[in-house]
Design a protein around this motif. Sequence first.
Motif, PDB file in Angstrom:
ATOM      1  N   ILE A 100      40.035  21.542   4.722  1.00 17.73           N
ATOM      2  CA  ILE A 100      41.225  20.814   4.276  1.00 17.73           C
ATOM      3  C   ILE A 100      41.774  19.954   5.413  1.00 17.73           C
ATOM      4  O   ILE A 100      42.260  20.465   6.424  1.00 17.73           O
ATOM      5  CB  ILE A 100      42.313  21.791   3.783  1.00 17.73           C
ATOM      6  CG1 ILE A 100      41.761  22.650   2.640  1.00 17.73           C
ATOM      7  CG2 ILE A 100      43.545  21.012   3.314  1.00 17.73           C
ATOM      8  CD1 ILE A 100      42.725  23.718   2.162  1.00 17.73           C
ATOM      9  N   SER A 136      46.102  17.280   1.826  1.00 16.46           N
ATOM     10  CA  SER A 136      46.346  17.836   0.505  1.00 16.46           C
ATOM     11  C   SER A 136      47.482  17.070  -0.156  1.00 16.46           C
ATOM     12  O   SER A 136      48.354  16.517   0.520  1.00 16.46           O
ATOM     13  CB  SER A 136      46.668  19.329   0.582  1.00 16.46           C
ATOM     14  OG  SER A 136      47.833  19.555   1.348  1.00 16.46           O
ATOM     15  N   ASP A 144      48.272  21.643  -6.654  1.00 13.26           N
ATOM     16  CA  ASP A 144      47.876  21.282  -5.294  1.00 13.26           C
ATOM     17  C   ASP A 144      46.392  20.920  -5.273  1.00 13.26           C
ATOM     18  O   ASP A 144      45.562  21.641  -5.838  1.00 13.26           O
ATOM     19  CB  ASP A 144      48.125  22.450  -4.333  1.00 13.26           C
ATOM     20  CG  ASP A 144      49.606  22.714  -4.114  1.00 13.26           C
ATOM     21  OD1 ASP A 144      50.369  21.730  -4.042  1.00 13.26           O
ATOM     22  OD2 ASP A 144      50.001  23.895  -4.027  1.00 13.26           O
ATOM     23  N   VAL A 202      43.092  19.585  -2.718  1.00 15.56           N
ATOM     24  CA  VAL A 202      42.457  19.163  -1.477  1.00 15.56           C
ATOM     25  C   VAL A 202      42.066  17.704  -1.689  1.00 15.56           C
ATOM     26  O   VAL A 202      41.463  17.354  -2.716  1.00 15.56           O
ATOM     27  CB  VAL A 202      41.200  20.004  -1.173  1.00 15.56           C
ATOM     28  CG1 VAL A 202      40.529  19.511   0.098  1.00 15.56           C
ATOM     29  CG2 VAL A 202      41.554  21.479  -1.075  1.00 15.56           C
ATOM     30  N   HIS A 235      41.301  20.982  -7.080  1.00 17.24           N
ATOM     31  CA  HIS A 235      42.266  22.065  -7.260  1.00 17.24           C
ATOM     32  C   HIS A 235      41.495  23.365  -7.444  1.00 17.24           C
ATOM     33  O   HIS A 235      40.686  23.499  -8.372  1.00 17.24           O
ATOM     34  CB  HIS A 235      43.148  21.821  -8.486  1.00 17.24           C
ATOM     35  CG  HIS A 235      44.036  22.973  -8.832  1.00 17.24           C
ATOM     36  ND1 HIS A 235      45.086  23.383  -8.029  1.00 17.24           N
ATOM     37  CD2 HIS A 235      44.012  23.838  -9.894  1.00 17.24           C
ATOM     38  CE1 HIS A 235      45.682  24.427  -8.575  1.00 17.24           C
ATOM     39  NE2 HIS A 235      45.046  24.722  -9.699  1.00 17.24           N
TER      40      HIS A 235
END
Length: 218
Positions: free
Chosen positions: A102, A105, A112, A114, A159
């Motif tokens: 990551i 983000s 959420d 990446v 996600h």
Amino acid sequence: MLYVIVIILLHFLSTVAFAQTDQSLREVKGQVIRSTHMPAVELEFGKDFKYAGGHKFVLYEVANAEQHFFVDAGKDGRIKRMYWVQFEGYLPTNDHSYNYKITKSVNIGGLDFVADAGARNIKENPGRAGGDGVRAREFLATKGYTLASDEVLSQRLVHLIGDKKRDELMIIYLEDMTPLGLTSADVAKGGKAQARWNEISEGLLARAQKDLRIKLKK
């Protein structure tokens, strides 16, 4: 001999596992994909994007994958921009989990993701045989679509679902990069436009989010 038997058995189990899943695709109406599970969400795309269809397959014999495509293409079928949506989850025949490095983000509609971006020459770097990218282009070709250029920019949004991270929702926004007057080599390390990559990638992420709406479903 035992090794061969084990390989055959694993292939059989993965095929059976896929066959036992719901073979119907997630519902698509107009500009909206509706998913009731993994995750329960609605994805809506801008009116300039036309739904090009979807399909399911087993990826590398380890995961179920379902792909959907919304394309902005000319009358000749050449794709200038597109959204590629992929619902993916590992088969019960393995204990794999998704693990991403990551670096950035974003949160879109309460989910959420990446976020990573890249530039690529598809002809020079087509991807692994049988991979989801190759499968995507093969499927689009059956619908009369092809990329407008081998030189593309792509914004990937992933996600991860659940604590075990064995399922994911991936959305890739892809566009022809030739209007920039640059190639993927130009923005790579050592390229003549390497210093512009941050600016280019930030603009790409903004455009990826512009025509995407996400609504969580209970």
